[in-house]
Motif scaffolding. Sequence first.
Motif, PDB file in Angstrom:
ATOM      1  N   UNK A  12       0.828  -1.199   0.000  1.00  0.00           N
ATOM      2  CA  UNK A  12       0.000   0.000   0.000  1.00  0.00           C
ATOM      3  C   UNK A  12       0.867   1.256   0.000  1.00  0.00           C
ATOM      4  N   UNK A  15       2.269   1.827  -3.328  1.00  0.00           N
ATOM      5  CA  UNK A  15       1.275   2.348  -4.279  1.00  0.00           C
ATOM      6  C   UNK A  15       1.028   3.834  -4.043  1.00  0.00           C
ATOM      7  N   UNK A  16       0.909   4.220  -2.780  1.00  0.00           N
ATOM      8  CA  UNK A  16       0.664   5.623  -2.455  1.00  0.00           C
ATOM      9  C   UNK A  16       1.794   6.487  -3.020  1.00  0.00           C
ATOM     10  N   UNK A  19       1.684   6.615  -6.842  1.00  0.00           N
ATOM     11  CA  UNK A  19       0.611   7.425  -7.417  1.00  0.00           C
ATOM     12  C   UNK A  19       0.954   8.918  -7.336  1.00  0.00           C
ATOM     13  N   UNK A  20       1.597   9.313  -6.236  1.00  0.00           N
ATOM     14  CA  UNK A  20       2.013  10.713  -6.100  1.00  0.00           C
ATOM     15  C   UNK A  20       3.080  11.043  -7.143  1.00  0.00           C
ATOM     16  N   UNK A  22       3.587   9.516  -9.937  1.00  0.00           N
ATOM     17  CA  UNK A  22       2.980   9.522 -11.270  1.00  0.00           C
ATOM     18  C   UNK A  22       2.229  10.830 -11.493  1.00  0.00           C
ATOM     19  N   UNK A  23       1.634  11.352 -10.432  1.00  0.00           N
ATOM     20  CA  UNK A  23       0.922  12.623 -10.553  1.00  0.00           C
ATOM     21  C   UNK A  23       1.863  13.723 -11.018  1.00  0.00           C
ATOM     22  N   UNK A  26       3.022  12.981 -14.745  1.00  0.00           N
ATOM     23  CA  UNK A  26       2.035  13.335 -15.764  1.00  0.00           C
ATOM     24  C   UNK A  26       1.954  14.850 -15.893  1.00  0.00           C
ATOM     25  N   UNK A  30       3.633  15.281 -19.490  1.00  0.00           N
ATOM     26  CA  UNK A  30       2.574  15.189 -20.505  1.00  0.00           C
ATOM     27  C   UNK A  30       1.729  16.465 -20.554  1.00  0.00           C
ATOM     28  N   UNK A  32      -1.350  17.546 -19.511  1.00  0.00           N
ATOM     29  CA  UNK A  32      -2.650  17.390 -20.173  1.00  0.00           C
ATOM     30  C   UNK A  32      -3.488  18.661 -20.055  1.00  0.00           C
ATOM     31  N   UNK A  42      -0.483  18.757  -8.726  1.00  0.00           N
ATOM     32  CA  UNK A  42      -0.421  17.344  -9.159  1.00  0.00           C
ATOM     33  C   UNK A  42      -0.993  16.368  -8.132  1.00  0.00           C
ATOM     34  N   UNK A  43      -1.057  16.778  -6.858  1.00  0.00           N
ATOM     35  CA  UNK A  43      -1.560  15.844  -5.854  1.00  0.00           C
ATOM     36  C   UNK A  43      -2.994  16.189  -5.448  1.00  0.00           C
ATOM     37  N   UNK A  44      -3.702  16.966  -6.292  1.00  0.00           N
ATOM     38  CA  UNK A  44      -5.037  17.403  -5.898  1.00  0.00           C
ATOM     39  C   UNK A  44      -5.955  16.221  -5.587  1.00  0.00           C
ATOM     40  N   UNK A  45      -5.967  15.211  -6.463  1.00  0.00           N
ATOM     41  CA  UNK A  45      -6.884  14.078  -6.272  1.00  0.00           C
ATOM     42  C   UNK A  45      -6.607  13.353  -4.976  1.00  0.00           C
ATOM     43  N   UNK A  46      -5.329  13.216  -4.644  1.00  0.00           N
ATOM     44  CA  UNK A  46      -4.972  12.535  -3.399  1.00  0.00           C
ATOM     45  C   UNK A  46      -5.511  13.311  -2.202  1.00  0.00           C
TER      46      UNK A  46
ATOM     47  N   UNK B 472      -4.101   8.370 -13.309  1.00  0.00           N
ATOM     48  CA  UNK B 472      -3.382   8.819 -12.117  1.00  0.00           C
ATOM     49  C   UNK B 472      -4.335   9.485 -11.136  1.00  0.00           C
ATOM     50  N   UNK B 476      -5.023   8.083  -7.349  1.00  0.00           N
ATOM     51  CA  UNK B 476      -4.761   8.898  -6.149  1.00  0.00           C
ATOM     52  C   UNK B 476      -6.012   9.003  -5.290  1.00  0.00           C
ATOM     53  N   UNK B 480      -6.064   7.247  -1.532  1.00  0.00           N
ATOM     54  CA  UNK B 480      -6.083   8.080  -0.328  1.00  0.00           C
ATOM     55  C   UNK B 480      -7.430   8.014   0.393  1.00  0.00           C
TER      56      UNK B 480
END
Lengths: 86, 617
Positions: A12, A15-16, A19-20, A22-23, A26, A30, A32, A42-46, B472, B476, B480
């Motif tokens: 876990x 993964x955490x 994911x950060x 990768x944020x 990206x 990239x 986007x 970049x860490x907004x979703x987290x 991604x 996330x 979380x």
Amino acid sequence: MKGTMKHLFRILYGCLFLSILAGFGVHFYLSPHHYFVWENLPVFSALYGFIGCILIILGSKALGHRWLQKEEDYYDKPETIRSRDS
Amino acid sequence: MIDWFHPGLIYILGSALIPFFRGTLKKVYLLFIPALAFINLLLISKGVFLSEGKTWSLSFLGYDLVLGRIDPLSTVFAYVFVIASFCMMLFALHVKEDGQHIVAYLYVGSALGVVFSGDLLTLFFFWEIMAWSALFLIWYRKTKASFGAGLRYILVHFFGGACLLGGIFLHVQTTGSIAFETFQWGVGLNWTNLSSYLILLAFIINAAVPPLHAWLSDAYPEATVTGAVFLTAFTTKSAIYVLLRGFPGVELLIWLGAIMAVYGVVFAVLENDIRRLLAYHIISQVGYMVCGVGMGVVGTPAGEMAFNGAVAHAFSHILYKALLFMGAGAVLEVTGKSKLTELGGIYKYMPITFHLYMVGAYSISGFPLFNGFVSKTMVVQASAMWHLPIIWLMLEGASIGTFLHTGLKLPWGVWFAKGEPACKAKEPPWNMLVAMGITAFFCTLIGVYPKILYDMLPYPVHYEPYAPAHLVAMSQLLLFTFVAFWLLRKRLHGEPTITLDTDWFYRKAGERIIWFCEKPLMTFANFVDRFVLNAARALIWFSKNPAAAFEIKKKEMLLAGKRRLAKSVSTDVCEQALEEEKRKYPGELPGLTLGASIILILFSFLLYLALYLFAIP
């Protein structure tokens, strides 16, 4: 059992972290298309997932305990004004 | 040769033959019906029967009833209805009662009837069969709670049906057409708008939009184990279909949908009954679709994305929600319990059920590689394309809550939590496991290969779900959410309570209204009643012999006066005389001569004349 749990938690944390990472990846490589301001973070979703989850739990529970949750036979009980009359 | 055969009629007519089969043959027959309907649909898609864009109609009272309207929108809903009904019937195959199978197929058939109907009268006809057959799926549980919930369910749907019929009549009156096309929508009240409002009201009752949603979370958890699985799919999703057909791009629906998505999540936190928790998540997920309908302005890229998203999400939702209800139903079937407080630690008895349930949980949460991810994100993406930040935040927030409850709290509470098993359990019958397996397969297939779904959608899809940024962000969000859950998991244990919802108004307030009618209102009515009766009785007594009555009353008053003035004077003699007189009353009536009678008659004429001349202006 304890060993497996420890193992799972290591996965876990991995993964955490990934994911950060990768944020950021990206976001910087990239870049986007953005629709909203907060997507520049970049860490907004987290953050949203973590804070949102806590808010949902605490907010709903507060709402439930103060107001909405009733004992299970709430609807089966005859209305109090009724029982007083009869 | 017939040009077309209605897939819904296969179910409706087929259900009538169910009692004639026995044993294995019956099981084969039950699965044969959806298979036949599927072949029928394939033939329709290939243009063998009735190709797309054509209709099949019959004339009735001077109107053309369109029973079959084939276009991409109706076919995609028909496909998922038929596929889901196959899995659901497989899940219900062990049920011995024929009645349950018959109402289930009537329910599926009428939902297909709604999807293919091209005019409003046909729509209403199938709409009502759907409500009634669903009622019996609830009542077959045969408990007191299910009886009450079913009754409340049908009363709400009566109201919805009445709104629909009223709206249809008004619509026909103002436009002269019964065709089921996009309704005219506008603010302000005139007859055309009123018909649209009424029809929209009927549609959003079936879509379970708060505050008109309580029938769903009230009734579905009280249905039979297998009936609930059927119920999850058809009523709300056929409502989404008719909303897409009749009210695409109505802005009000964007907000209603977003509120719905969050509302369901908040209530799911408080629920102790696992099927009721999942029922609240139907409301939440249907919120995404309603929101998609609201944003679905035809002719714009963002609108078509939202329209497609609503259809795609309905397709995915039917599959994963059936799977989730199958999992919860299997637990209820083998343990007889459905409350988090009574369950826990049964993983070692039911590992297969757990893993299959989790496929549904990953799907509804929108994990990459599962079907929720490829459909839900389309609606969220559409909200971004329309630049609606608040809607976007609400929808994303609902995603968090969805994973929290269906993916974490429920499986944790049922299969793990207490450590030691809370009760005895075993894996459910083979047909339930196979049905869950097939449904889980479809959920994963669409998640891994979304092109199957995207090719069926009404508009061309310009969306790449597996773009790195989407992947991604979703990872996330979910990871979380898990962290927050783990920290607060102690606070999420089930509590032996029920939650008040808008059904309070007809369950509690209704009781008070009945109390008000029975007590204060009845007391008042009785008082008025008694007063009028007494007055009438006195008048009758008086008119028997007015002259003698006057005498009696006069003496009574005199006697009362005498008694008051001089208390010492004995009045016994007078009283006895008066009693005697009262007993004899009316006594001998005074005979009237002819002349006296005529005078009386003339006198009454005079009174009438006076009344006529002076009293009436």
